[in-house]
Design a protein around this motif. Structure first.
Motif, PDB file in Angstrom:
ATOM      1  N   VAL A  75       0.842  -1.191   0.000  1.00 50.04           N
ATOM      2  CA  VAL A  75       0.000   0.000   0.000  1.00 50.04           C
ATOM      3  C   VAL A  75       0.882   1.248   0.000  1.00 50.04           C
ATOM      4  CG1 VAL A  75      -1.634   1.333   1.374  1.00 50.04           C
ATOM      5  CG2 VAL A  75      -1.942  -1.114   1.126  1.00 50.04           C
ATOM      6  N   ALA A  76       1.922   1.200   0.767  1.00 49.97           N
ATOM      7  CA  ALA A  76       2.820   2.352   0.869  1.00 49.97           C
ATOM      8  C   ALA A  76       3.411   2.721  -0.482  1.00 49.97           C
ATOM      9  CB  ALA A  76       3.943   2.058   1.864  1.00 49.97           C
ATOM     10  N   SER A  77       3.825   1.719  -1.245  1.00 47.87           N
ATOM     11  CA  SER A  77       4.482   2.021  -2.513  1.00 47.87           C
ATOM     12  C   SER A  77       3.522   2.642  -3.510  1.00 47.87           C
ATOM     13  CB  SER A  77       5.117   0.757  -3.093  1.00 47.87           C
ATOM     14  OG  SER A  77       4.136  -0.208  -3.399  1.00 47.87           O
ATOM     15  N   VAL A  78       2.276   2.201  -3.469  1.00 42.80           N
ATOM     16  CA  VAL A  78       1.283   2.783  -4.381  1.00 42.80           C
ATOM     17  C   VAL A  78       1.012   4.234  -4.006  1.00 42.80           C
ATOM     18  CG1 VAL A  78      -1.078   2.634  -5.232  1.00 42.80           C
ATOM     19  CG2 VAL A  78       0.211   0.550  -4.774  1.00 42.80           C
ATOM     20  N   ILE A  79       0.825   4.470  -2.744  1.00 43.22           N
ATOM     21  CA  ILE A  79       0.565   5.837  -2.285  1.00 43.22           C
ATOM     22  C   ILE A  79       1.745   6.738  -2.653  1.00 43.22           C
ATOM     23  CG2 ILE A  79       0.282   7.300  -0.257  1.00 43.22           C
ATOM     24  CD1 ILE A  79      -1.203   5.019   1.071  1.00 43.22           C
ATOM     25  N   ALA A  80       2.929   6.238  -2.427  1.00 49.28           N
ATOM     26  CA  ALA A  80       4.115   7.035  -2.725  1.00 49.28           C
ATOM     27  C   ALA A  80       4.195   7.374  -4.211  1.00 49.28           C
ATOM     28  CB  ALA A  80       5.375   6.292  -2.274  1.00 49.28           C
ATOM     29  N   ALA A  81       3.803   6.410  -5.044  1.00 50.11           N
ATOM     30  CA  ALA A  81       3.857   6.638  -6.492  1.00 50.11           C
ATOM     31  C   ALA A  81       2.868   7.707  -6.927  1.00 50.11           C
ATOM     32  CB  ALA A  81       3.573   5.327  -7.237  1.00 50.11           C
ATOM     33  N   VAL A  82       1.665   7.629  -6.386  1.00 52.23           N
ATOM     34  CA  VAL A  82       0.610   8.546  -6.821  1.00 52.23           C
ATOM     35  C   VAL A  82       0.737   9.915  -6.166  1.00 52.23           C
ATOM     36  CG1 VAL A  82      -1.873   8.936  -6.861  1.00 52.23           C
ATOM     37  CG2 VAL A  82      -0.962   6.648  -7.265  1.00 52.23           C
ATOM     38  N   ASP A  83       1.022   9.924  -4.898  1.00 51.52           N
ATOM     39  CA  ASP A  83       0.970  11.172  -4.132  1.00 51.52           C
ATOM     40  C   ASP A  83       2.334  11.694  -3.725  1.00 51.52           C
ATOM     41  OD1 ASP A  83      -1.701  11.496  -4.181  1.00 51.52           O
ATOM     42  OD2 ASP A  83      -2.079  10.523  -2.267  1.00 51.52           O
ATOM     43  N   GLY A  84       3.350  10.956  -4.033  1.00 48.72           N
ATOM     44  CA  GLY A  84       4.665  11.377  -3.587  1.00 48.72           C
ATOM     45  C   GLY A  84       4.964  10.806  -2.216  1.00 48.72           C
ATOM     46  N   THR A 119       4.071   0.856   8.717  1.00 44.60           N
ATOM     47  CA  THR A 119       2.746   0.243   8.825  1.00 44.60           C
ATOM     48  C   THR A 119       2.165  -0.029   7.453  1.00 44.60           C
ATOM     49  OG1 THR A 119       2.330   1.423  10.887  1.00 44.60           O
ATOM     50  CG2 THR A 119       0.421   0.545   9.727  1.00 44.60           C
ATOM     51  N   LEU A 120       2.262   0.953   6.573  1.00 43.71           N
ATOM     52  CA  LEU A 120       1.658   0.794   5.254  1.00 43.71           C
ATOM     53  C   LEU A 120       2.470  -0.134   4.367  1.00 43.71           C
ATOM     54  CD1 LEU A 120       0.387   4.402   4.549  1.00 43.71           C
ATOM     55  CD2 LEU A 120      -0.879   2.401   5.308  1.00 43.71           C
ATOM     56  N   GLU A 121       3.762  -0.191   4.628  1.00 41.72           N
ATOM     57  CA  GLU A 121       4.574  -1.116   3.841  1.00 41.72           C
ATOM     58  C   GLU A 121       4.266  -2.558   4.214  1.00 41.72           C
ATOM     59  OE1 GLU A 121       8.521   0.207   4.496  1.00 41.72           O
ATOM     60  OE2 GLU A 121       8.432   1.719   2.900  1.00 41.72           O
ATOM     61  N   GLY A 122       3.733  -2.728   5.406  1.00 42.25           N
ATOM     62  CA  GLY A 122       3.431  -4.073   5.861  1.00 42.25           C
ATOM     63  C   GLY A 122       2.125  -4.613   5.319  1.00 42.25           C
ATOM     64  N   ILE A 123       1.420  -3.803   4.574  1.00 41.73           N
ATOM     65  CA  ILE A 123       0.134  -4.245   4.030  1.00 41.73           C
ATOM     66  C   ILE A 123       0.226  -4.327   2.509  1.00 41.73           C
ATOM     67  CG2 ILE A 123      -2.329  -3.773   3.877  1.00 41.73           C
ATOM     68  CD1 ILE A 123      -2.096  -2.178   6.448  1.00 41.73           C
ATOM     69  N   SER A 124       0.070  -5.506   1.966  1.00 41.42           N
ATOM     70  CA  SER A 124       0.158  -5.679   0.515  1.00 41.42           C
ATOM     71  C   SER A 124      -1.220  -5.517  -0.106  1.00 41.42           C
ATOM     72  CB  SER A 124       0.700  -7.056   0.176  1.00 41.42           C
ATOM     73  OG  SER A 124      -0.315  -8.019   0.373  1.00 41.42           O
ATOM     74  N   LEU A 125      -1.232  -5.252  -1.390  1.00 37.06           N
ATOM     75  CA  LEU A 125      -2.512  -5.139  -2.092  1.00 37.06           C
ATOM     76  C   LEU A 125      -3.251  -6.466  -2.075  1.00 37.06           C
ATOM     77  CD1 LEU A 125      -1.996  -2.790  -5.138  1.00 37.06           C
ATOM     78  CD2 LEU A 125      -2.499  -2.299  -2.760  1.00 37.06           C
ATOM     79  N   GLU A 126      -2.477  -7.542  -2.060  1.00 39.78           N
ATOM     80  CA  GLU A 126      -3.092  -8.858  -1.989  1.00 39.78           C
ATOM     81  C   GLU A 126      -3.992  -8.951  -0.760  1.00 39.78           C
ATOM     82  OE1 GLU A 126      -2.963 -11.337  -4.135  1.00 39.78           O
ATOM     83  OE2 GLU A 126      -4.267 -12.552  -2.868  1.00 39.78           O
ATOM     84  N   SER A 127      -3.520  -8.386   0.343  1.00 42.01           N
ATOM     85  CA  SER A 127      -4.307  -8.466   1.573  1.00 42.01           C
ATOM     86  C   SER A 127      -5.443  -7.456   1.594  1.00 42.01           C
ATOM     87  CB  SER A 127      -3.407  -8.273   2.788  1.00 42.01           C
ATOM     88  OG  SER A 127      -2.738  -7.037   2.724  1.00 42.01           O
ATOM     89  N   MET A 128      -5.528  -6.637   0.558  1.00 37.69           N
ATOM     90  CA  MET A 128      -6.653  -5.707   0.451  1.00 37.69           C
ATOM     91  C   MET A 128      -7.841  -6.375  -0.222  1.00 37.69           C
ATOM     92  SD  MET A 128      -6.043  -2.712   1.685  1.00 37.69           S
ATOM     93  CE  MET A 128      -7.186  -1.619   0.814  1.00 37.69           C
ATOM     94  N   ARG A 129      -7.612  -7.504  -0.817  1.00 34.67           N
ATOM     95  CA  ARG A 129      -8.710  -8.171  -1.511  1.00 34.67           C
ATOM     96  C   ARG A 129      -9.761  -8.588  -0.496  1.00 34.67           C
ATOM     97  NH1 ARG A 129      -6.541 -12.444  -5.642  1.00 34.67           N
ATOM     98  NH2 ARG A 129      -8.778 -12.487  -6.035  1.00 34.67           N
ATOM     99  N   PRO A 130     -11.014  -8.464  -0.873  1.00 35.36           N
ATOM    100  CA  PRO A 130     -12.120  -8.704   0.054  1.00 35.36           C
ATOM    101  C   PRO A 130     -12.035 -10.067   0.739  1.00 35.36           C
ATOM    102  CG  PRO A 130     -12.944  -7.887  -2.041  1.00 35.36           C
ATOM    103  CD  PRO A 130     -11.480  -8.154  -2.219  1.00 35.36           C
ATOM    104  N   LYS A 131     -12.686 -10.103   1.906  1.00 31.62           N
ATOM    105  CA  LYS A 131     -12.873 -11.336   2.644  1.00 31.62           C
ATOM    106  C   LYS A 131     -11.601 -12.012   3.163  1.00 31.62           C
ATOM    107  CE  LYS A 131     -17.377 -11.751   1.186  1.00 31.62           C
ATOM    108  NZ  LYS A 131     -17.555 -11.521  -0.244  1.00 31.62           N
ATOM    109  N   GLU A 132     -11.168 -13.020   2.433  1.00 28.62           N
ATOM    110  CA  GLU A 132     -10.212 -13.992   2.951  1.00 28.62           C
ATOM    111  C   GLU A 132      -9.015 -13.426   3.714  1.00 28.62           C
ATOM    112  OE1 GLU A 132     -10.819 -13.293  -0.098  1.00 28.62           O
ATOM    113  OE2 GLU A 132      -8.995 -13.110  -1.290  1.00 28.62           O
TER     114      GLU A 132
END
Lengths: 154, 154
Positions: A75-84, A119-132
């Motif tokens: 999550v952190a890397s995406v935010i950094a890419a879009v927002d700096g 904190t945000l680096e510890g959360i991957s987009l994979e873990s953002m997928r609903p449910k599981e």
DNA sequence: TAATTAAAGACCTGAATGGTCCTGTTTCGG
DNA sequence: CCGAAACAGGACCATTCAGGTCTTTAATTA
């Protein structure tokens, strides 16, 4: 409020949805899937492409696809890419506050910035997928809270 | 960029500085100490007073003083008071996204919000004071990183 | 070669934040 | 008792920037 920009929000949603499709997907198609206005989707995808999150294919039958798996995007890397860079305040990396505040807290801010970033680096987009994946992350949070003992106030 | 509003930034600086003075301090005096414009300092102090972070004394020889020790104020609580609830994105607490996005990620966002909130609640204003406390917090961060194993990307 | 689609960038708009000011009201000092 | 000092609580303006649109260009395929 410490809120995320909407573009970054969209970026994450788009990436997750893109990961669920197979083959290349056009931006109008992604707009339909996500409900985000098409031009905005295009804009976000351009940024994501420039930062290597997605691969673009021009021309007829072109479109976008993930450059790597969702598990390899934080999550952190995406935010950094879009927002700096993720930085809660102006004084970062030991630079003086722009206003010349004699706050003397610059170093301390860095600590906070680092904490958030970790904190945000510890959360991957994979873990953002609903449910599981939610339960997994929740377990992380609990462990994290147990670790946190610096202090808390009302 | 995920950045803090400047008001919240000021609030923290002002509180820390106020904690270093003794007796009541007027807002012009705090403006001089912090370098923040006086009207802005006054505005921030009013908010902080309304939320019980500082006690005010009106009239001549009046001013402000801390309502409790810096150790009993978390960074999160100050930010929440000045800027409102900490929430990275629109869909919070299970509410539907305002745009009606079919993202299906709302629950996942909550996880992130909670993580950030916990992180900031774990940092007291006391530990924002220059020098001495930094090492303590840094140790926390390291421990925290060790705990984080969900996954990380480039 | 023509049609389709992404790339790139200029540009407009509107919300919200930051900052200022003004008018009470309270308290202390002379 | 009066005036000055300082907080309280607004209203208000102005600037910034995110969000969104449009246009042009380039590439790919049929």
């Amino acid at each position: 409020m410490l809120k995320l920009s909407r573009l970054a929000d969209y970026a994450i949603v788009i990436l997750v949805k893109l990961g669920e499709q197979d083959g290349v997907v056009t931006s109008p198609a992604l707009a339909a899937i996500t409900g985000v206005p098409e031009p905005t989707v295009a804009k976000v995808l351009k940024v994501l492409s420039a930062h290597g999150f997605v691969l673009s294919q021009r021309g007829a039958k072109g479109g976008y696809r993930l450059a790597r798996s969702l598990a390899d995007m934080s999550v952190a890397s995406v935010i950094a890419a879009v927002d700096g860079e993720i930085a809660l305040t102006a004084c970062v990396g030991g630079r003086e506050c722009d206003t010349g505040l004699s706050c003397g807290l610059c170093g301390s801010w860095d600590v906070i910035n680092t904490a958030i970033r970790s904190t945000l680096e510890g959360i991957s987009l994979e873990s953002m997928r609903p449910k599981e994946a939610c339960s997994t992350v929740l377990a992380q949070i609990n462990k994290l809270n147990a670790t946190q003992t610096v202090r808390e106030g009302a």
